[in-house]
Design an enzyme around this catalytic site. Structure first.
Site, PDB file in Angstrom:
ATOM      1  N   CYS A  53      14.915  63.648  26.690  1.00 39.61           N
ATOM      2  CA  CYS A  53      15.202  65.086  26.551  1.00 39.61           C
ATOM      3  C   CYS A  53      16.231  65.595  27.553  1.00 39.61           C
ATOM      4  O   CYS A  53      16.642  66.757  27.466  1.00 39.61           O
ATOM      5  CB  CYS A  53      13.915  65.882  26.686  1.00 39.61           C
ATOM      6  SG  CYS A  53      12.625  65.328  25.560  1.00 39.61           S
TER       7      CYS A  53
ATOM      8  N   HIS B 285      14.205  74.476  31.175  1.00 38.95           N
ATOM      9  CA  HIS B 285      13.749  73.453  30.235  1.00 38.95           C
ATOM     10  C   HIS B 285      12.699  74.057  29.303  1.00 38.95           C
ATOM     11  O   HIS B 285      12.708  73.793  28.104  1.00 38.95           O
ATOM     12  CB  HIS B 285      13.194  72.259  31.005  1.00 38.95           C
ATOM     13  CG  HIS B 285      12.811  71.098  30.155  1.00 38.95           C
ATOM     14  ND1 HIS B 285      13.692  70.489  29.296  1.00 38.95           N
ATOM     15  CD2 HIS B 285      11.628  70.440  30.013  1.00 38.95           C
ATOM     16  CE1 HIS B 285      13.078  69.497  28.661  1.00 38.95           C
ATOM     17  NE2 HIS B 285      11.829  69.444  29.082  1.00 38.95           N
TER      18      HIS B 285
ATOM     19  N   GLU C   5       8.220  73.157  36.255  1.00 43.38           N
ATOM     20  CA  GLU C   5       9.601  73.626  36.358  1.00 43.38           C
ATOM     21  C   GLU C   5       9.688  74.875  37.223  1.00 43.38           C
ATOM     22  O   GLU C   5      10.634  75.043  38.011  1.00 43.38           O
ATOM     23  CB  GLU C   5      10.187  73.907  34.983  1.00 43.38           C
ATOM     24  CG  GLU C   5      11.649  74.324  35.096  1.00 43.38           C
ATOM     25  CD  GLU C   5      12.289  74.721  33.771  1.00 43.38           C
ATOM     26  OE1 GLU C   5      13.528  74.868  33.748  1.00 43.38           O
ATOM     27  OE2 GLU C   5      11.562  74.897  32.776  1.00 43.38           O
TER      28      GLU C   5
ATOM     29  N   LYS D  93      14.567  77.094  23.907  1.00 45.64           N
ATOM     30  CA  LYS D  93      13.631  76.408  23.011  1.00 45.64           C
ATOM     31  C   LYS D  93      12.712  77.379  22.288  1.00 45.64           C
ATOM     32  O   LYS D  93      12.089  77.016  21.275  1.00 45.64           O
ATOM     33  CB  LYS D  93      12.816  75.390  23.804  1.00 45.64           C
ATOM     34  CG  LYS D  93      13.629  74.209  24.342  1.00 45.64           C
ATOM     35  CD  LYS D  93      12.761  73.224  25.094  1.00 45.64           C
ATOM     36  CE  LYS D  93      13.579  72.053  25.629  1.00 45.64           C
ATOM     37  NZ  LYS D  93      14.474  72.423  26.738  1.00 45.64           N
TER      38      LYS D  93
ATOM     39  N   HIS E 137      12.645  72.401  20.448  1.00 47.66           N
ATOM     40  CA  HIS E 137      13.106  71.386  21.397  1.00 47.66           C
ATOM     41  C   HIS E 137      13.971  70.382  20.649  1.00 47.66           C
ATOM     42  O   HIS E 137      13.468  69.591  19.845  1.00 47.66           O
ATOM     43  CB  HIS E 137      11.896  70.696  22.021  1.00 47.66           C
ATOM     44  CG  HIS E 137      12.215  69.835  23.194  1.00 47.66           C
ATOM     45  ND1 HIS E 137      13.484  69.330  23.444  1.00 47.66           N
ATOM     46  CD2 HIS E 137      11.428  69.383  24.217  1.00 47.66           C
ATOM     47  CE1 HIS E 137      13.460  68.612  24.541  1.00 47.66           C
ATOM     48  NE2 HIS E 137      12.235  68.623  25.030  1.00 47.66           N
TER      49      HIS E 137
ATOM     50  N   PHE F  63      10.741  62.752  29.252  1.00 46.07           N
ATOM     51  CA  PHE F  63       9.816  61.623  29.329  1.00 46.07           C
ATOM     52  C   PHE F  63      10.388  60.608  30.316  1.00 46.07           C
ATOM     53  O   PHE F  63      11.597  60.440  30.441  1.00 46.07           O
ATOM     54  CB  PHE F  63       9.699  60.941  27.968  1.00 46.07           C
ATOM     55  CG  PHE F  63       8.677  61.548  27.044  1.00 46.07           C
ATOM     56  CD1 PHE F  63       8.110  62.776  27.291  1.00 46.07           C
ATOM     57  CD2 PHE F  63       8.288  60.866  25.899  1.00 46.07           C
ATOM     58  CE1 PHE F  63       7.176  63.324  26.435  1.00 46.07           C
ATOM     59  CE2 PHE F  63       7.352  61.404  25.022  1.00 46.07           C
ATOM     60  CZ  PHE F  63       6.790  62.644  25.295  1.00 46.07           C
TER      61      PHE F  63
END
Length: 772
Positions: A164, A295, A306, A327, A332, A391
Site C-alpha cells: 500500500c 493514510h 498514524e 480513502k 483504499h 503490510f
C-alpha cells in the site's frame, strides 16, 4: 550529470477512480466529500462481509498496443494506460524538450497482474493450455513496460512493490532518478484492480467495513477497498515553464516498522521516521507543514498508530496542521493509493483547500488531530505531507511544496558506496566459494525433457526458530537467511542494525503463497481464503519479515524489473546510500522455482531442455550484498571488497510484444550511463559480467549493444549463468556478488561492469571498481 539540489516539478497528473475518468473528477469529488464507495457490480462478493467498494465505471478499451495473450485484456494495464494518457498528454511539451530516451517509468502496484495470473492458474488447474504470455503479464514489470512501450519512453523502467506504500515510494524514487541524472522526465504513480482474490483476502482478515470507511472517526469499522490508477509526470525544473508547474516534490522518506506482517507499530515510531526523513530531505521544518493527506484506512489499529506518528514527527506543530483521508471517498487503492493521494495533495496546495474526511462520525480519543470532518476548509500552507503505510511495515511519506514555494532541497552529503558483505544461496550450495567451485567443475544443470530447472535447500538454523517460520513461505525464509549471512560476512553486530535499510528485488515474487491462496478462492470462493497465507501474497512481505526478524528499521523498498530486478535493487540502494538516507543498506534478491514457474517458462519457449540448445535453465537463488557509505564502513573498520561506483538504466520496449531488446540498444545506453555516473572510460573496464544465460537471441543482442560501447576492444566476458543457470530476478545480483568478490581478491585488475536485461526490453548496468 547529477542534480542533487535540483527541484523536481509535478508537471501533469492523470487519474481513473470511482469518482470519475480523470484527475479533475478525483479532485472535485475529494474536495466536495462526494463518496464514490458503492455496491460493486463486476465481482461476485458472495460470502464477503461487504458488497461495497470504490469501483471504476466501465472504460473504453485502450487503443494502445500491449501484450494481450489469447486476447485477454488485463484490467490493471487498462486502468494504468487510461490514467497515464491524461498525464502524458498534458506534459507533452516537457517530454518533447527532454526527448523520449530521457523519459522513464516508475510504476507502483500491490497486486500487479493478479488478474492475468488468476486466469492462467485457473486454466492450468483445469488441465488446459493457457496462452503462454498470461503468466508473464502477472509480474509487476509487465505493466511498467506496457506504459513505456505505449509512449516510446527509453529511460529506466521499473516497478515498486511495497504494497500500500507503492505509489508514494514510486514518486519518491522517480524524483531521485531525475536528481541523479538517470532521467529528465519520469511517469510515475500506480494502479491496482479489483478481483475476487483481493476481496476474499481482506475479508479473511476481517478488515472490511460494511459501510463506507470512516477514517479516524468514532465508530469506524474497517476499510473500503478501491481500484483505479493515478500518475504524475515529474520533470527537472528547467524543462517546465513556471506557469506549468503544479507543485514541487520536495522530498520523501522510507522506513520499516519491523513489527508485524499486517499491523502497524502501535506507537507509530516507524512511520514517524519516514515522515521525518521526508521533511529533512525537503529542507522544511515541522512548523511549515499545514496539511497532511493521511493514510487513514479506517481500521482500528492503523488510524491511532498514524496519529501517533504524525504527533511524533511534527511535534507541537501537529496541533496546527489539518489531516484528512482521501480513502473516505475512493476507498483504499492499494498500490495506487499513494499516487492518487499525492495527486489530491497537489490540488489541495494549488487551490488552497483542504479536502474533508467524508463520513466522519465524531472524535475518537485515540485519534486527536484535526481531521477536517465532512466539509472542505480554506488552507494557507506551502508544505503538505502525504503518508502511506503498508503490510510488512513498509512506510513511505512525501513532502510536497506549493508551486510558488521557492526553497530548494538541501544538497546531500554525497559519499562513495562500497560492498562490505556478501551471501549467496543456490543449487550450487552456500557462498561464493561454492558458486566458484561449481563454475570450475562446470557443474551445470542436467538435461530434462520437462525443462532444466534446479532448486536449493535452505537451512534456517540458527536464524529462525520453527515457531518463527511456521507461517513463512520458502521465499521469506531464503531472504532472511541470506541477509543474516551477509550481515555476518560484513562483520555487522546486532547493536548496529537499527538504522540499516533493506531493498529487495524479485521478478516472480511470492509465487508459492499467491498460488496457494488463489487456488483456495477459485475452488471455494471467500470461504476458501486462508488468512494465514494472505499476508504472504504481497511482494514486500519477505522484505518486512527480514526487517522484523533481523531488527533493520532503515529505508525499505521492494522493487521489480523482471530479470533485471536484482541489479535494480542494487542501483536503488546505491542512490539511497550515496545521498545519505542511510549509512548501510542490504540489497537482497530472491526468486524461487516451482512447478508453476517451470511451466510458465516452458510455455514461453525459453526454457532449456538440454545444455547448449540456445535457451536457458532456471534456478532458485538468493543473493545479498551489504552496501555502505565509505565513511561509515571506515568508521567501523570494515574492509570494502569493491566500490559500487555507478549505475545506468534504459529500455527499448516493443509496443504490444513480450520480447527482449532485439537490437541491444537499451544495453548500449544503460552501459554508457553507468560509465558516466562512475566517471569511467571504456578503457578502464577490464571485465564484463553480461546477462547472458544461453538464450541465443537475447545474448546476441546484448553483445551487439556492448560492442557499440567498446568497439573491437571488448573486455573479458564472465558468463557464470551459462553454467549455473538463470536465477530470474537475482541474476544481476548474483553476478555483482561474484564481480565484487573477484575485485576484492584482485584490486589491481581494473573496473568491472555487471549487466542485466529483462525479457521485456529493460536493461541495467552496474559499474564496480577495486578498493585499493
Amino acid at each position: 550529470m547529477n542534480h542533487e539540489d535540483a527541484r523536481v516539478a509535478v508537471r501533469a497528473v492523470g487519474a481513473v477512480t470511482a469518482l470519475g475518468p480523470d484527475a479533475a473528477a478525483l479532485w472535485a469529488g475529494a474536495r466536495d466529500g462526494r463518496v464514490g464507495i458503492r455496491p460493486v457490480q463486476r465481482i461476485d462478493l458472495t460470502g464477503v462481509r461487504t458488497k461495497l467498494g470504490g469501483e471504476v465505471d466501465a472504460l473504453p478499451e485502450t487503443a494502445h498496443p500491449y501484450p494481450r495473450p489469447g486476447g485477454y485484456r488485463d484490467r490493471v494495464v487498462e486502468l494504468a494506460l487510461h490514467a497515464a494518457d491524461e498525464a502524458v498528454a498534458a506534459a507533452a511539451p516537457a517530454i518533447d524538450r527532454a526527448g523520449l530516451e530521457r523519459c522513464g517509468v516508475v510504476h507502483g502496484t500491490c497486486n500487479a497482474g493478479l488478474l492475468s495470473g488468476r486466469e492462467w492458474l485457473a486454466a492450468v488447474d483445469r488441465g488446459e493450455r493457457p496462452a503462454p504470455g498470461l503468466a508473464a503479464m502477472s509480474t509487476p514489470q509487465a505493466a511498467a513496460e506496457a506504459l513505456a512501450g505505449a509512449y516510446g519512453f527509453g529511460g529506466p523502467v521499473v516497478a515498486v512493490n511495497t504494497a500500500c506504500a507503492s505509489g508514494a515510494n514510486a514518486i519518491g524514487w522517480a524524483a531521485d532518478l531525475i536528481r541523479s541524472g538517470q532521467a529528465d522526465v519520469v511517469l510515475t504513480g500506480g494502479a491496482d484492480a479489483f478481483s475476487d482474490v483481493l476481496f476474499a483476502g481482506f475479508n479473511s482478515l476481517e478488515a472490511l467495513s460494511a459501510e463506507p470507511a470512516r477514517p479516524y472517526s468514532a465508530g469506524r469499522s474497517g476499510l473500503s477497498l478501491g481500484e483505479g490508477a493515478a500518475y504524475l509526470v515529474l520533470v527537472r525544473e528547467d524543462l517546465a515553464e513556471p506557469g506549468d508547474v503544479l507543485a514541487w516534490v520536495g522530498g520523501y522518506g522510507l522506513s520499516a516498522d519491523g513489527y508485524h506482517p499486517t499491523a502497524p507499530r502501535p506507537d507509530g515510531s516507524g512511520a514517524a521516521l519516514a515522515i521525518g526523513q521526508a521533511l529533512r530531505s525537503a529542507g522544511v521544518d515541522q512548523s511549515d507543514v499545514g496539511y497532511v493527506n493521511g493514510h487513514g484506512t479506517g481500521t482500528e489499529k492503523n488510524d491511532p498508530a498514524e496519529t501517533s506518528a504524525i504527533r511524533t514527527a511534527l511535534g507541537p506543530a501537529a496541533d496546527d496542521a489539518v489531516v484528512s483521508s482521501t480513502k473516505s471517498v475512493i476507498g483504499h487503492l492499494l498500490g495506487a493509493a499513494g499516487a492518487a493521494e499525492a495527486l489530491v495533495t497537489v490540488h489541495a496546495l494549488a487551490e488552497r483547500t483542504a479536502p474533508p474526511t467524508a463520513s466522519y462520525l465524531g472524535p475518537d480519543p485515540s485519534c486527536d488531530l484535526d481531521y477536517v470532518p465532512l466539509d472542505a476548509r480554506a488552507l494557507d500552507t506551502r508544505v503538505a505531507v502525504s503518508n502511506n503505510f503498508a503490510f510488512g511495515g513498509s512506510n513511505a511519506s512525501l513532502a510536497l511544496l506549493r508551486r510558488d514555494d521557492d526553497r530548494r532541497p538541501p544538497a546531500p552529503e554525497v559519499d562513495d558506496v562500497v560492498v562490505t558483505g556478501l551471501a549467496l544461496l543456490g543449487p550450487f550450495g552456500d557462498g561464493v566459494a561454492a558458486a566458484r567451485a561449481a563454475l570450475a567443475d562446470e557443474t551445470g544443470i542436467p538435461a530434462d525433457p520437462e525443462g532444466r530447472a534446479a532448486t536449493m535447500t535452505v537451512d534456517p538454523e540458527p536464524y529462525l526458530t520453527r515457531k518463527a517460520r511456521r507461517r513463512m513461505d520458502r521465499m521469506t525464509v531464503a531472504a532472511i537467511v541470506t541477509v543474516a549471512k551477509a550481515l555476518a560476512d560484513a562483520g555487522i553486530e546486532d547493536d548496529e542494525r537499527a538504522g540499516i535499510g533493506v531493498v529487495l528485488g524479485t521478478s516472480a515474487g511470492p509465487v508459492e503463497s499467491m498460488a496457494r491462496f488463489t487456488r483456495g478462492v477459485i475452488a471455494d470462493g471467500a470461504a476458501g481464503a486462508d488468512p494465514g497465507v494472505f499476508p504472504n501474497t504481497v511482494y514486500n512481505q519477505a522484505t518486512g519479515q527480514v526487517s522484523q526478524h533481523l531488527g533493520l528499521y532503515g529505508p525499505t523498498s521492494t522493487v521489480s524489473a523482471g530479470h533485471a530486478s536484482g541489479a535494480t535493487a542494487l542501483g536503488y540502494g546505491y542512490e539511497l546510500l550515496r545521498t545519505g538516507r542511510a549509512d548501510t543498506i542490504v540489497c537482497v534478491a530472491v526468486d524461487l522455482v516451482d512447478e508453476l514457474v517451470v511451466r510458465a517458462y516452458r510455455d514461453l519457449g525459453v526454457l532449456s531442455t538440454v545444455p547448449g540448445d540456445r535457451r536457458f535453465a532456471i534456478t532458485d537463488t538468493a543473493v545479498a550484498l551489504v552496501l555502505e557509505r565509505r565513511g561509515a564502513a571506515g568508521q567501523h573498520g570494515r574492509r570494502p571488497l569493491a566500490e559500487l561506483a555507478g549505475h545506468g538504466g534504459a529500455s527499448r520496449v516493443r509496443p504490444g510484444g513480450v520480447s527482449w531488446d532485439l537490437t541491444g540498444d537499451a544495453t548500449t545506453r544503460a552501459t554508457d550511463q553507468a560509465l558516466r555516473t562512475a566517471g569511467l572510460r571504456p578503457d578502464d573496464v577490464t571485465r564484463i559480467w553480461p546477462a547472458a544465460a544461453g538464450l541465443a537471441p537475447a545474448d546476441r543482442a546484448e553483445l551487439a549493444g556492448l560492442g557499440r560501447v567498446f568497439g573491437d576492444r571488448l573486455p573479458v566476458l564472465r558468463t557464470p549463468k551459462v553454467v549455473l543457470g538463470e536465477p530470474v530476478g537475482p541474476g544481476g545480483a548474483l553476478t555483482a556478488a561474484l564481480a565484487a568478490d573477484e575485485l576484492g581478491t584482485d584490486p589491481q585488475g581494473g573496473a568491472a561492469l555487471v549487466q542485466a536485461v529483462s525479457l521485456g526490453g529493460s536493461a541495467v548496468s552496474l559499474a564496480l571498481r577495486p578498493c585499493p
